[in-house]
Design a protein around this motif. Structure first.
Motif, PDB file in Angstrom:
ATOM      1  N   TYR A  12      51.235 -58.120  20.248  1.00  0.00           N
ATOM      2  CA  TYR A  12      52.384 -57.264  19.976  1.00  0.00           C
ATOM      3  C   TYR A  12      52.000 -55.799  20.117  1.00  0.00           C
ATOM      4  N   ASP A  13      53.018 -54.960  20.342  1.00  0.00           N
ATOM      5  CA  ASP A  13      52.842 -53.514  20.453  1.00  0.00           C
ATOM      6  C   ASP A  13      53.140 -52.839  19.120  1.00  0.00           C
ATOM      7  N   ILE A  14      52.525 -51.685  18.930  1.00  0.00           N
ATOM      8  CA  ILE A  14      52.857 -50.781  17.831  1.00  0.00           C
ATOM      9  C   ILE A  14      53.282 -49.462  18.474  1.00  0.00           C
ATOM     10  N   ASN A  15      54.508 -49.045  18.209  1.00  0.00           N
ATOM     11  CA  ASN A  15      55.004 -47.802  18.798  1.00  0.00           C
ATOM     12  C   ASN A  15      54.514 -46.620  17.969  1.00  0.00           C
ATOM     13  N   MET A  16      53.250 -46.269  18.167  1.00  0.00           N
ATOM     14  CA  MET A  16      52.626 -45.167  17.444  1.00  0.00           C
ATOM     15  C   MET A  16      51.858 -44.302  18.433  1.00  0.00           C
ATOM     16  N   GLY A  17      51.730 -43.033  18.100  1.00  0.00           N
ATOM     17  CA  GLY A  17      50.996 -42.115  18.961  1.00  0.00           C
ATOM     18  C   GLY A  17      49.704 -41.651  18.317  1.00  0.00           C
ATOM     19  N   CYS A  18      49.720 -40.449  17.779  1.00  0.00           N
ATOM     20  CA  CYS A  18      48.496 -39.785  17.315  1.00  0.00           C
ATOM     21  C   CYS A  18      47.762 -40.537  16.210  1.00  0.00           C
ATOM     22  N   SER A  19      48.479 -41.284  15.389  1.00  0.00           N
ATOM     23  CA  SER A  19      47.850 -42.075  14.329  1.00  0.00           C
ATOM     24  C   SER A  19      47.624 -43.521  14.771  1.00  0.00           C
ATOM     25  N   ILE A  22      45.943 -59.576  20.296  1.00  0.00           N
ATOM     26  CA  ILE A  22      45.958 -58.312  21.040  1.00  0.00           C
ATOM     27  C   ILE A  22      46.969 -57.397  20.363  1.00  0.00           C
ATOM     28  N   VAL A  23      46.494 -56.256  19.872  1.00  0.00           N
ATOM     29  CA  VAL A  23      47.361 -55.251  19.257  1.00  0.00           C
ATOM     30  C   VAL A  23      47.296 -54.005  20.133  1.00  0.00           C
ATOM     31  N   PHE A  24      48.444 -53.589  20.651  1.00  0.00           N
ATOM     32  CA  PHE A  24      48.491 -52.456  21.581  1.00  0.00           C
ATOM     33  C   PHE A  24      49.301 -51.320  20.966  1.00  0.00           C
ATOM     34  N   ALA A  25      48.628 -50.218  20.617  1.00  0.00           N
ATOM     35  CA  ALA A  25      49.292 -49.033  20.072  1.00  0.00           C
ATOM     36  C   ALA A  25      49.563 -48.057  21.209  1.00  0.00           C
ATOM     37  N   THR A  26      50.840 -47.753  21.439  1.00  0.00           N
ATOM     38  CA  THR A  26      51.207 -46.870  22.544  1.00  0.00           C
ATOM     39  C   THR A  26      52.609 -46.317  22.351  1.00  0.00           C
ATOM     40  N   MET A  27      52.865 -45.149  22.936  1.00  0.00           N
ATOM     41  CA  MET A  27      54.214 -44.596  23.024  1.00  0.00           C
ATOM     42  C   MET A  27      54.763 -44.758  24.435  1.00  0.00           C
ATOM     43  N   THR A  28      53.915 -45.223  25.356  1.00  0.00           N
ATOM     44  CA  THR A  28      54.294 -45.281  26.766  1.00  0.00           C
ATOM     45  C   THR A  28      54.062 -46.691  27.302  1.00  0.00           C
ATOM     46  N   SER A  29      54.897 -47.608  26.852  1.00  0.00           N
ATOM     47  CA  SER A  29      54.792 -49.000  27.287  1.00  0.00           C
ATOM     48  C   SER A  29      55.255 -49.142  28.740  1.00  0.00           C
ATOM     49  N   ASP A  30      54.902 -50.261  29.356  1.00  0.00           N
ATOM     50  CA  ASP A  30      55.278 -50.490  30.752  1.00  0.00           C
ATOM     51  C   ASP A  30      56.793 -50.588  30.927  1.00  0.00           C
ATOM     52  N   TYR A  31      57.431 -51.287  30.001  1.00  0.00           N
ATOM     53  CA  TYR A  31      58.874 -51.525  30.070  1.00  0.00           C
ATOM     54  C   TYR A  31      59.500 -51.267  28.699  1.00  0.00           C
ATOM     55  N   ARG A  32      60.816 -51.092  28.673  1.00  0.00           N
ATOM     56  CA  ARG A  32      61.506 -50.970  27.386  1.00  0.00           C
ATOM     57  C   ARG A  32      61.334 -52.263  26.595  1.00  0.00           C
ATOM     58  N   LEU A  33      61.323 -53.367  27.269  1.00  0.00           N
ATOM     59  CA  LEU A  33      60.921 -54.652  26.705  1.00  0.00           C
ATOM     60  C   LEU A  33      60.446 -55.515  27.851  1.00  0.00           C
ATOM     61  N   PRO A  34      59.494 -56.413  27.649  1.00  0.00           N
ATOM     62  CA  PRO A  34      58.925 -56.852  26.379  1.00  0.00           C
ATOM     63  C   PRO A  34      57.772 -55.946  25.947  1.00  0.00           C
ATOM     64  N   SER A  35      57.130 -56.323  24.835  1.00  0.00           N
ATOM     65  CA  SER A  35      55.912 -55.641  24.418  1.00  0.00           C
ATOM     66  C   SER A  35      54.869 -55.758  25.522  1.00  0.00           C
ATOM     67  N   THR A  36      54.203 -54.653  25.808  1.00  0.00           N
ATOM     68  CA  THR A  36      53.200 -54.649  26.876  1.00  0.00           C
ATOM     69  C   THR A  36      52.016 -55.540  26.527  1.00  0.00           C
TER      70      THR A  36
END
Length: 353
Positions: A114-121, A83-97
């Motif tokens: 794991y999360d990827i802290n990315m927005g438009c791209s 599961i790869v989750f790209a987002t700038m608005t995660s549920d919590y500061r940690l852990p990865s959503t």
């Protein structure tokens, strides 16, 4: 140059979910004069967008989209390898959503998440990750989730962003398939320009204080605090109409593709004026460039797959179509990819309260 060729991988399905609550740019935002509202809508082409309630997160939208994919494609959660989750608005500061979504979607504990802290791209970067996990690590199925609730980052009276940014979430199933056409992806990054689109304070570099939380009128006329999203619209426009166009044009030349042999161009839904300019510079006819910005707004990492999901869910028959996609923005980061979409499953866009 981060350009890679992935073989034996296909996109099997793409689904989207948006909040049911709608903002109308012509009738809402009463802090802005009516004539100004009309001018903004005419320029950006964003007539309305969806806004999440305080309780609704990007993960909720992506979860609903993923469950729709599982049901429609007859896939079981335990068949997912990552599961790869790209987002700038995660549920919590940690852990990865993505870790939370492993449990909520009932995937195996052996899944990569794991999360990827990315927005438009985010979709293009996420697709690069998904393909790398399949081609490089031998995984079979990757669930790529992209979603943002950007309205939570905006002050409700900041005219620079509240007419454009909306909320949405998507799920894309990326699978190993020996008979699939190549997916080619190129990624670019220029962190020297990050301050043109960012939240200045509230993180570890500039922790939250009474001063950073103070809402006041800013030099650009926007009403916000330093913990709200700031966008330098003119610089982002210059970046999109120059760097992004140049990268896409060079990519097309290198891959020997043109507007004549590409059926669809899916652009990040930045704003109507900007996207029109990019499409014209690349010489794509209007009918080859699907839009959702008029009724969903700019949904950040979700905008490309949400547009894909909407487009393909409207079609009565699906065959092979060569697609070109490009995401660009926060970072600054941008990417372009080409792929053949063949019989993709795309259910109607879901609405969540």
């Amino acid at each position: 140059m981060a350009k890679s060729v992935f073989k034996g991988i296909r996109i099997s399905g793409v689904a989207g979910a948006v909040p049911k609550a709608m903002v109308n740019n012509l009738t809402d935002h009463r802090f802005c004069p009516e004539d100004d509202r009309k001018k903004i809508v005419a320029l950006t082409k964003v007539k309305e967008y969806r806004k999440a309630s305080p309780e609704l997160c990007a993960s909720d939208l992506c979860q609903a989209a993923a469950e729709a994919l599982f049901s429609g494609l007859n896939r079981r959660p335990e068949e997912i390898d990552a599961i790869v989750f790209a987002t700038m608005t995660s549920d919590y500061r940690l852990p990865s959503t993505a870790c939370l979504l492993q449990d909520r979607l009932k995937c195996r504990t052996s899944v990569v998440a794991y999360d990827i802290n990315m927005g438009c791209s985010g979709f293009v970067v996420g697709l690069y990750n998904a393909c790398s996990l399949i081609q490089g690590a031998g995984l079979k199925r990757v669930l790529l989730l992209t979603g943002d609730t950007q309205t939570k980052l905006c002050h409700e009276e900041d005219k620079n962003v509240v007419f454009i940014l909306g909320d949405g979430g998507t799920a894309t199933l990326v699978e190993a398939d020996a008979g699939a056409d190549e997916i080619v992806i190129e990624l670019m990054t220029d962190g020297s320009r990050f301050q043109n689109l960012y939240v200045p304070a509230g993180g570890n570099r500039r922790p939250s204080t009474d001063a950073t939380r103070e809402v006041r009128e800013q030099p650009d006329g926007g009403m916000r605090s330093e913990e709200h999203l700031y966008m330098n619209g003119m610089e982002i426009f210059k970046f999109s109409s120059s760097d992004v166009v140049k990268t896409i044009a060079e990519f097309m030349e290198a891959e020997k593709i043109s507007p004549d042999n590409v059926e669809l161009l899916f652009l990040h839904q930045a704003n109507g004026f900007m996207n029109d300019k990019i499409a014209r510079k690349l010489k794509f006819r209007d009918e080859k460039v699907p839009y959702t910005i008029g009724f969903y707004g700019n949904t950040g990492s979700a905008s490309i797959p949400l547009t894909m999901a909407h487009h393909f869910s409207q079609k009565t028959s699906l065959g092979k179509e060569r697609c070109l996609v490009s995401g660009f923005g926060v970072g600054l980061s941008w990417g372009v990819a080409t792929m053949v979409i063949d019989g993709v499953y795309a259910p109607p866009i879901l609405e969540l309260v």
